[in-house]
Motif scaffolding. Structure first.
Motif, PDB file in Angstrom:
ATOM      1  N   GLN A 117       0.730  -1.134  -0.036  1.00 17.31           N
ATOM      2  CA  GLN A 117       0.026  -0.019   0.171  1.00 17.31           C
ATOM      3  C   GLN A 117       0.959   1.304  -0.043  1.00 17.31           C
ATOM      4  OE1 GLN A 117      -2.922   0.103   3.022  1.00 17.31           O
ATOM      5  NE2 GLN A 117      -3.615   2.029   2.618  1.00 17.31           N
ATOM      6  N   GLN A 125       2.412   4.633   0.484  1.00 17.81           N
ATOM      7  CA  GLN A 125       2.272   5.732   1.763  1.00 17.81           C
ATOM      8  C   GLN A 125       3.098   7.102   1.378  1.00 17.81           C
ATOM      9  OE1 GLN A 125       3.929   3.638   5.125  1.00 17.81           O
ATOM     10  NE2 GLN A 125       1.850   3.150   6.072  1.00 17.81           N
ATOM     11  N   SER A 184       6.384   5.531  -0.326  1.00 18.41           N
ATOM     12  CA  SER A 184       6.938   4.281  -0.083  1.00 18.41           C
ATOM     13  C   SER A 184       5.733   3.369  -0.275  1.00 18.41           C
ATOM     14  CB  SER A 184       7.349   4.023   1.216  1.00 18.41           C
ATOM     15  OG  SER A 184       6.507   4.267   2.251  1.00 18.41           O
ATOM     16  N   GLY A 185       6.112   1.913  -0.544  1.00 20.15           N
ATOM     17  CA  GLY A 185       4.992   0.942  -0.535  1.00 20.15           C
ATOM     18  C   GLY A 185       4.400   0.725  -1.859  1.00 20.15           C
ATOM     19  N   GLY A 186       4.993   1.383  -2.890  1.00 17.73           N
ATOM     20  CA  GLY A 186       4.618   1.077  -4.189  1.00 17.73           C
ATOM     21  C   GLY A 186       5.470   1.624  -5.230  1.00 17.73           C
TER      22      GLY A 186
END
Length: 124
Positions: free
Chosen positions: A1, A3, A25-27
């Motif tokens: 996910q 962020q 972050s996260g993708g």
């Protein structure tokens, strides 16, 4: 996910400058356009600036054109908003947003991920 975390807000006198940063972050960061919006309590969130995934094209709201500069560093998953010649009417919570697409958009509904915002206060 995905962020998004904004930083760099604060208080400044009119005519001053601030630089905001947004860490993603996260993708995926590349391939997606990014944007900055702002919101004053009781008002709708409004578009400030946007940038394509390459950084090759930008767009600004008329109210900030010539004073604000959006940029990005794809190697560090960061997007920036440099704000010069600040005015009291620039006071707002500033939000970073990621668009699920390559091209620039100026409507909040075209962005799929949002940060929690950072307060910018400009005193006269």
């Amino acid at each position: 996910q995905v962020q998004l975390v904004e930083s760099g807000g604060g208080s400044v006198q009119a005519g001053g400058s601030l630089s905001l940063s947004c860490a993603q972050s996260g993708g995926q960061f590349i391939w997606y356009a990014m944007g900055w919006f702002r919101q004053v309590l009781g008002k709708e969130r409004e578009f400030v600036a946007a940038i394509t995934w390459t950084g090759g094209a930008t767009r600004y709201a008329d109210a900030v054109k010539g004073r604000f500069t959006i940029s990005r560093d794809n190697a560090k998953n960061l997007v920036y908003l440099r704000m010069n010649s600040l005015k009291p009417e620039d006071t707002a919570v500033y939000y970073c947003a990621q668009r699920r697409g390559l091209d620039i958009a100026t409507t909040a509904g075209d962005f799929s991920s949002w940060g929690h915002g950072t307060q910018v206060t400009v005193s006269s």
